[in-house]
Write a protein that holds these residues in place. Structure first.
Motif, PDB file in Angstrom:
ATOM      1  N   THR A   1      28.534  27.545  43.717  1.00  0.00           N
ATOM      2  CA  THR A   1      28.965  28.961  43.863  1.00  0.00           C
ATOM      3  C   THR A   1      29.399  29.296  45.277  1.00  0.00           C
ATOM      4  OG1 THR A   1      26.844  29.807  44.371  1.00  0.00           O
ATOM      5  CG2 THR A   1      27.385  29.939  42.208  1.00  0.00           C
TER       6      THR A   1
ATOM      7  N   LEU B   1      29.293  37.920  42.060  1.00  0.00           N
ATOM      8  CA  LEU B   1      27.771  37.586  42.210  1.00  0.00           C
ATOM      9  C   LEU B   1      27.136  38.966  41.899  1.00  0.00           C
ATOM     10  CD1 LEU B   1      27.200  34.127  43.791  1.00  0.00           C
ATOM     11  CD2 LEU B   1      26.775  34.772  41.531  1.00  0.00           C
TER      12      LEU B   1
ATOM     13  N   ASN C   1      23.307  27.060  44.103  1.00  0.00           N
ATOM     14  CA  ASN C   1      23.469  28.226  44.433  1.00  0.00           C
ATOM     15  C   ASN C   1      23.649  28.768  45.693  1.00  0.00           C
ATOM     16  OD1 ASN C   1      22.808  29.448  41.596  1.00  0.00           O
ATOM     17  ND2 ASN C   1      20.676  28.837  41.862  1.00  0.00           N
TER      18      ASN C   1
ATOM     19  N   SER D   1      23.149  37.479  46.172  1.00  0.00           N
ATOM     20  CA  SER D   1      22.651  36.188  46.866  1.00  0.00           C
ATOM     21  C   SER D   1      21.195  35.815  45.898  1.00  0.00           C
ATOM     22  CB  SER D   1      21.773  36.466  48.061  1.00  0.00           C
ATOM     23  OG  SER D   1      21.605  35.110  48.562  1.00  0.00           O
ATOM     24  N   HIS D   2      20.578  36.669  45.553  1.00  0.00           N
ATOM     25  CA  HIS D   2      19.225  36.612  44.467  1.00  0.00           C
ATOM     26  C   HIS D   2      19.707  36.764  43.013  1.00  0.00           C
ATOM     27  CE1 HIS D   2      15.429  35.908  42.939  1.00  0.00           C
ATOM     28  NE2 HIS D   2      15.373  37.242  42.728  1.00  0.00           N
TER      29      HIS D   2
ATOM     30  N   HIS E   1      22.566  34.926  41.441  1.00  0.00           N
ATOM     31  CA  HIS E   1      22.197  33.498  41.372  1.00  0.00           C
ATOM     32  C   HIS E   1      21.123  33.619  39.946  1.00  0.00           C
ATOM     33  CE1 HIS E   1      24.231  32.169  45.190  1.00  0.00           C
ATOM     34  NE2 HIS E   1      24.619  31.953  44.168  1.00  0.00           N
TER      35      HIS E   1
ATOM     36  N   THR F   1      21.644  31.205  36.905  1.00  0.00           N
ATOM     37  CA  THR F   1      20.878  30.051  36.731  1.00  0.00           C
ATOM     38  C   THR F   1      20.213  30.011  35.353  1.00  0.00           C
ATOM     39  OG1 THR F   1      20.241  29.655  39.158  1.00  0.00           O
ATOM     40  CG2 THR F   1      18.795  28.584  37.401  1.00  0.00           C
TER      41      THR F   1
ATOM     42  N   SER G   1      19.049  25.967  45.876  1.00  0.00           N
ATOM     43  CA  SER G   1      19.420  27.404  46.376  1.00  0.00           C
ATOM     44  C   SER G   1      19.495  27.162  47.718  1.00  0.00           C
ATOM     45  CB  SER G   1      18.325  28.197  45.789  1.00  0.00           C
ATOM     46  OG  SER G   1      18.452  28.453  44.608  1.00  0.00           O
TER      47      SER G   1
ATOM     48  N   ASN H   1      15.725  33.540  48.003  1.00  0.00           N
ATOM     49  CA  ASN H   1      16.356  32.019  47.531  1.00  0.00           C
ATOM     50  C   ASN H   1      15.163  31.275  47.443  1.00  0.00           C
ATOM     51  OD1 ASN H   1      19.436  32.977  49.518  1.00  0.00           O
ATOM     52  ND2 ASN H   1      18.778  33.223  47.351  1.00  0.00           N
TER      53      ASN H   1
END
Length: 282
Positions: free
Chosen positions: A9, A63, A88, A111-112, A115, A119, A140, A174
């Protein structure tokens, strides 16, 4: 065709692009997940030039948009029934604090949460690779900024949240995600890691305002190149598992080596809580 397939990503610039090129040179097929079509196509061409013998595919997703991530995960799984590596990588320092419709700070969501959705959406393809080879990996991108993160701020709409603290929270999430993912996928042939790339000279944080933005601008000439910063991700994606170490599954790496973490919120309980709290977005 490459020896393995890696999904990355934020692969259109900086660390993501440098990582994609390095893996292409190691004969990986690449799936680039980018938000911007024009930049994504430019990156696709650049990565293909790094090794014309491998396949380089491009998928578009935002995202920070849960439905966009769900759709891209379905599309990638359909095209790639086996995925050996997921990186990630995407993330950013917010210029200002914004909240998505779900009431979550936007950079944290991207970001979290984004992802996390991706995932889990790619899990069938990761497990297929894990079953076939005993070696699928999820990496990550975290940062040493995790030290300033606090789980008490996660998922809360705080009026006094600063962009820097938001970034610290992202990076802690992450790290905790990788820690719990290793447990959630135990016995499937999947391993998980978080990685600190070091202070990297990219356009990351270039629109950050105030003192922090000024400090980043002054420090940028002394930072690592994206190629140097990508080395830990490349190591975790391509090195033999024996070199990484079985005991380091779920661990945090910097400079291609496992590192001890220093934050009171990095516990098994907090990692499990974050996983369960984020499941509602699947």
């Amino acid at each position: 065709m490459g020896i393995k397939t890696a999904v990355i990503t934020g692969a259109n610039s900086g660390l993501g692009l440098a990582t994609a090129k390095a893996l292409a040179q190691r004969s990986f097929d690449l799936v680039l997940v980018c938000r911007n079509a024009d930049r994504g196509k430019q990156a696709q061409t650049s990565v293909q030039q790094a090794n014309p013998a491998v396949k380089v595919d491009l998928f578009l997703a935002d995202l920070a948009d849960a439905e966009s991530v769900r759709q891209v995960a379905k599309a990638i799984c359909s095209a790639y029934p086996k995925i050996d590596v997921l990186i990630n990588n995407a993330g950013y320092t917010p210029k200002s604090i914004e909240f998505v419709e779900e009431g979550v700070e936007k950079s944290f969501f991207a970001s979290h949460v984004g992802h996390f959705i991706l995932t889990n959406g790619l899990m069938d393809s990761l497990k297929a690779a894990g079953a076939a080879t005993g070696d699928a990996r999820v990496i990550s991108l975290s940062s040493a900024a995790y030290i300033g993160g606090r789980t008490a701020r996660f998922f809360r709409k705080l009026d006094n949240l600063s962009p820097m603290l938001a970034y610290c929270d992202d990076k802690l999430a992450n790290l905790l995600f990788a820690k719990e993912l290793a447990k959630q996928t135990a016995g499937t042939g999947i391993t998980a890691y978080s990685a600190h790339p070091g202070a990297v000279r990219t356009n990351f944080g270039s629109d950050t305002l105030g003192f922090v933005g000024q400090a980043l601008a002054l420090a940028r000439p002394f930072m690592r190149t994206p190629e140097k910063g990508a080395q830990t991700s490349v190591f975790l994606a391509s090195a033999p598992l024996k070199s990484i170490g079985a005991s380091n599954n779920g661990g945090y790496f910097a400079d291609s080596a496992p590192k001890r973490t220093r934050n009171r919120d990095i516990t098994d309980e907090k990692a499990a809580w974050l996983w369960e709290r984020t499941r509602q977005y699947l």
